[in-house]
Motif scaffolding. Structure first.
Motif, PDB file in Angstrom:
ATOM      1  N   GLN A  50      41.028  25.558  37.744  1.00 23.18           N
ATOM      2  CA  GLN A  50      41.594  25.245  39.054  1.00 23.18           C
ATOM      3  C   GLN A  50      42.857  24.394  38.936  1.00 23.18           C
ATOM      4  OE1 GLN A  50      39.884  22.232  41.584  1.00 23.18           O
ATOM      5  NE2 GLN A  50      39.811  23.689  43.267  1.00 23.18           N
ATOM      6  N   ASN A  51      42.906  23.502  37.996  1.00 22.74           N
ATOM      7  CA  ASN A  51      44.053  22.604  37.859  1.00 22.74           C
ATOM      8  C   ASN A  51      45.163  23.140  36.973  1.00 22.74           C
ATOM      9  OD1 ASN A  51      43.171  20.500  39.545  1.00 22.74           O
ATOM     10  ND2 ASN A  51      41.803  19.785  37.953  1.00 22.74           N
ATOM     11  N   THR A  52      44.858  24.074  36.089  1.00 26.33           N
ATOM     12  CA  THR A  52      45.854  24.561  35.137  1.00 26.33           C
ATOM     13  C   THR A  52      46.371  25.951  35.485  1.00 26.33           C
ATOM     14  OG1 THR A  52      44.733  23.305  33.420  1.00 26.33           O
ATOM     15  CG2 THR A  52      46.305  24.952  32.687  1.00 26.33           C
ATOM     16  N   ILE A  53      45.478  26.886  35.690  1.00 22.53           N
ATOM     17  CA  ILE A  53      45.868  28.286  35.870  1.00 22.53           C
ATOM     18  C   ILE A  53      46.113  28.629  37.340  1.00 22.53           C
ATOM     19  CG2 ILE A  53      45.120  30.677  35.562  1.00 22.53           C
ATOM     20  CD1 ILE A  53      43.606  29.657  33.053  1.00 22.53           C
ATOM     21  N   PHE A  54      45.191  28.251  38.201  1.00 21.34           N
ATOM     22  CA  PHE A  54      45.256  28.636  39.611  1.00 21.34           C
ATOM     23  C   PHE A  54      46.583  28.249  40.271  1.00 21.34           C
ATOM     24  CE2 PHE A  54      43.809  28.615  44.073  1.00 21.34           C
ATOM     25  CZ  PHE A  54      43.200  29.857  44.121  1.00 21.34           C
ATOM     26  N   PRO A  55      47.088  27.025  40.076  1.00 17.78           N
ATOM     27  CA  PRO A  55      48.356  26.667  40.729  1.00 17.78           C
ATOM     28  C   PRO A  55      49.574  27.412  40.186  1.00 17.78           C
ATOM     29  CG  PRO A  55      47.206  24.700  39.951  1.00 17.78           C
ATOM     30  CD  PRO A  55      46.492  25.889  39.410  1.00 17.78           C
ATOM     31  N   ASP A  56      49.466  27.960  38.979  1.00 16.52           N
ATOM     32  CA  ASP A  56      50.606  28.663  38.377  1.00 16.52           C
ATOM     33  C   ASP A  56      50.723  30.123  38.804  1.00 16.52           C
ATOM     34  OD1 ASP A  56      51.546  26.452  37.072  1.00 16.52           O
ATOM     35  OD2 ASP A  56      50.540  26.902  35.186  1.00 16.52           O
ATOM     36  N   ILE A  57      49.812  30.600  39.612  1.00 16.73           N
ATOM     37  CA  ILE A  57      49.895  31.980  40.097  1.00 16.73           C
ATOM     38  C   ILE A  57      50.947  32.003  41.212  1.00 16.73           C
ATOM     39  CG2 ILE A  57      48.671  33.885  41.202  1.00 16.73           C
ATOM     40  CD1 ILE A  57      46.091  32.749  39.867  1.00 16.73           C
ATOM     41  N   ASN A  58      52.032  32.698  40.959  1.00 13.71           N
ATOM     42  CA  ASN A  58      53.170  32.735  41.876  1.00 13.71           C
ATOM     43  C   ASN A  58      52.961  33.803  42.944  1.00 13.71           C
ATOM     44  OD1 ASN A  58      55.599  32.804  43.165  1.00 13.71           O
ATOM     45  ND2 ASN A  58      56.829  33.145  41.348  1.00 13.71           N
ATOM     46  N   GLU A  59      52.605  33.370  44.133  1.00 15.71           N
ATOM     47  CA  GLU A  59      52.339  34.308  45.217  1.00 15.71           C
ATOM     48  C   GLU A  59      53.608  34.996  45.724  1.00 15.71           C
ATOM     49  OE1 GLU A  59      48.855  33.296  47.902  1.00 15.71           O
ATOM     50  OE2 GLU A  59      49.697  31.328  47.436  1.00 15.71           O
ATOM     51  N   GLU A  97      29.461  42.252  39.441  1.00 16.92           N
ATOM     52  CA  GLU A  97      29.064  40.954  38.891  1.00 16.92           C
ATOM     53  C   GLU A  97      29.991  39.845  39.375  1.00 16.92           C
ATOM     54  OE1 GLU A  97      27.054  42.309  34.640  1.00 16.92           O
ATOM     55  OE2 GLU A  97      29.247  42.159  34.803  1.00 16.92           O
ATOM     56  N   LEU A  98      31.285  40.138  39.459  1.00 10.90           N
ATOM     57  CA  LEU A  98      32.234  39.149  39.950  1.00 10.90           C
ATOM     58  C   LEU A  98      31.922  38.781  41.396  1.00 10.90           C
ATOM     59  CD1 LEU A  98      34.806  37.426  39.664  1.00 10.90           C
ATOM     60  CD2 LEU A  98      36.089  39.441  40.443  1.00 10.90           C
ATOM     61  N   VAL A  99      31.701  39.773  42.234  1.00 10.25           N
ATOM     62  CA  VAL A  99      31.391  39.514  43.643  1.00 10.25           C
ATOM     63  C   VAL A  99      30.123  38.674  43.763  1.00 10.25           C
ATOM     64  CG1 VAL A  99      30.723  40.588  45.831  1.00 10.25           C
ATOM     65  CG2 VAL A  99      32.631  41.517  44.521  1.00 10.25           C
ATOM     66  N   ALA A 100      29.103  38.996  42.981  1.00  8.07           N
ATOM     67  CA  ALA A 100      27.857  38.221  43.002  1.00  8.07           C
ATOM     68  C   ALA A 100      28.114  36.777  42.574  1.00  8.07           C
ATOM     69  CB  ALA A 100      26.810  38.867  42.103  1.00  8.07           C
ATOM     70  N   GLN A 101      28.918  36.590  41.539  1.00 10.60           N
ATOM     71  CA  GLN A 101      29.230  35.233  41.079  1.00 10.60           C
ATOM     72  C   GLN A 101      29.992  34.454  42.155  1.00 10.60           C
ATOM     73  OE1 GLN A 101      28.195  33.622  38.424  1.00 10.60           O
ATOM     74  NE2 GLN A 101      27.154  35.385  37.555  1.00 10.60           N
ATOM     75  N   ILE A 102      30.919  35.108  42.814  1.00  9.29           N
ATOM     76  CA  ILE A 102      31.687  34.436  43.865  1.00  9.29           C
ATOM     77  C   ILE A 102      30.772  34.011  45.018  1.00  9.29           C
ATOM     78  CG2 ILE A 102      33.455  34.785  45.647  1.00  9.29           C
ATOM     79  CD1 ILE A 102      34.955  36.529  43.564  1.00  9.29           C
ATOM     80  N   HIS A 103      29.801  34.829  45.326  1.00 11.28           N
ATOM     81  CA  HIS A 103      28.895  34.517  46.435  1.00 11.28           C
ATOM     82  C   HIS A 103      27.873  33.437  46.085  1.00 11.28           C
ATOM     83  CE1 HIS A 103      30.199  37.376  49.421  1.00 11.28           C
ATOM     84  NE2 HIS A 103      30.214  38.330  48.517  1.00 11.28           N
ATOM     85  N   PHE A 104      27.394  33.416  44.843  1.00 13.31           N
ATOM     86  CA  PHE A 104      26.244  32.574  44.519  1.00 13.31           C
ATOM     87  C   PHE A 104      26.489  31.492  43.473  1.00 13.31           C
ATOM     88  CE2 PHE A 104      24.511  36.723  45.891  1.00 13.31           C
ATOM     89  CZ  PHE A 104      23.907  36.297  47.051  1.00 13.31           C
ATOM     90  N   ASN A 105      27.644  31.471  42.827  1.00 10.32           N
ATOM     91  CA  ASN A 105      27.904  30.512  41.755  1.00 10.32           C
ATOM     92  C   ASN A 105      28.914  29.474  42.267  1.00 10.32           C
ATOM     93  OD1 ASN A 105      29.004  29.206  39.449  1.00 10.32           O
ATOM     94  ND2 ASN A 105      28.351  30.915  38.167  1.00 10.32           N
ATOM     95  N   THR A 106      28.508  28.215  42.290  1.00  7.26           N
ATOM     96  CA  THR A 106      29.372  27.168  42.844  1.00  7.26           C
ATOM     97  C   THR A 106      30.626  26.948  41.998  1.00  7.26           C
ATOM     98  OG1 THR A 106      28.045  25.468  41.736  1.00  7.26           O
ATOM     99  CG2 THR A 106      27.552  25.945  44.059  1.00  7.26           C
ATOM    100  N   GLU A 107      30.573  27.225  40.704  1.00 10.24           N
ATOM    101  CA  GLU A 107      31.778  27.095  39.881  1.00 10.24           C
ATOM    102  C   GLU A 107      32.849  28.100  40.313  1.00 10.24           C
ATOM    103  OE1 GLU A 107      30.508  25.331  35.593  1.00 10.24           O
ATOM    104  OE2 GLU A 107      30.064  27.455  35.944  1.00 10.24           O
ATOM    105  N   TYR A 108      32.452  29.309  40.574  1.00  5.30           N
ATOM    106  CA  TYR A 108      33.388  30.350  41.017  1.00  5.30           C
ATOM    107  C   TYR A 108      33.952  29.984  42.407  1.00  5.30           C
ATOM    108  CZ  TYR A 108      32.252  33.524  37.202  1.00  5.30           C
ATOM    109  OH  TYR A 108      32.128  34.111  35.966  1.00  5.30           O
ATOM    110  N   GLN A 109      33.103  29.471  43.267  1.00  9.80           N
ATOM    111  CA  GLN A 109      33.551  29.068  44.598  1.00  9.80           C
ATOM    112  C   GLN A 109      34.521  27.896  44.495  1.00  9.80           C
ATOM    113  OE1 GLN A 109      29.986  28.343  46.835  1.00  9.80           O
ATOM    114  NE2 GLN A 109      29.253  30.439  46.528  1.00  9.80           N
ATOM    115  N   TYR A 110      34.267  26.981  43.591  1.00 11.64           N
ATOM    116  CA  TYR A 110      35.148  25.821  43.383  1.00 11.64           C
ATOM    117  C   TYR A 110      36.525  26.274  42.899  1.00 11.64           C
ATOM    118  CZ  TYR A 110      36.709  21.410  41.260  1.00 11.64           C
ATOM    119  OH  TYR A 110      37.422  20.297  40.898  1.00 11.64           O
ATOM    120  N   VAL A 111      36.545  27.208  41.981  1.00 11.25           N
ATOM    121  CA  VAL A 111      37.805  27.693  41.423  1.00 11.25           C
ATOM    122  C   VAL A 111      38.615  28.444  42.476  1.00 11.25           C
ATOM    123  CG1 VAL A 111      38.801  29.375  39.837  1.00 11.25           C
ATOM    124  CG2 VAL A 111      37.041  27.844  39.047  1.00 11.25           C
TER     125      VAL A 111
END
Length: 71
Positions: free
Chosen positions: A10-19, A56-70
């Motif tokens: 979240q702090n390293t990669i996510f902010p560098d994604i140029n929308e 699997e990604l969709v399931a992780q996004i729905h149920f895994n707090t780490e994925y939701q945090y990111v």
């Protein structure tokens, strides 16, 4: 969360994604709100890094707090 991979992502990669690079893909006419591109690209990066299927990604996004945090 601060000690997990999610915090670093979240702090390293996510902010560098140029929308702005993806602005041409979206309509300039009034329409429904779009999903932020950094959420889409971040999810796809996590999917590839963890060798997940789309389902699997969709399931992780729905149920895994780490994925939701990111994302």
């Amino acid at each position: 969360m601060r000690k997990s991979w999610a915090h670093e992502f979240q702090n390293t990669i996510f902010p560098d994604i140029n929308e702005e690079r993806f602005a041409v893909l979206y309509s300039d006419k009034p329409s429904r709100p779009n999903t932020p591109i950094n959420v889409i690209i971040g999810g796809l990066l996590i999917k590839e890094l963890n060798n997940l299927t789309d389902e699997e990604l969709v399931a992780q996004i729905h149920f895994n707090t780490e994925y939701q945090y990111v994302l």
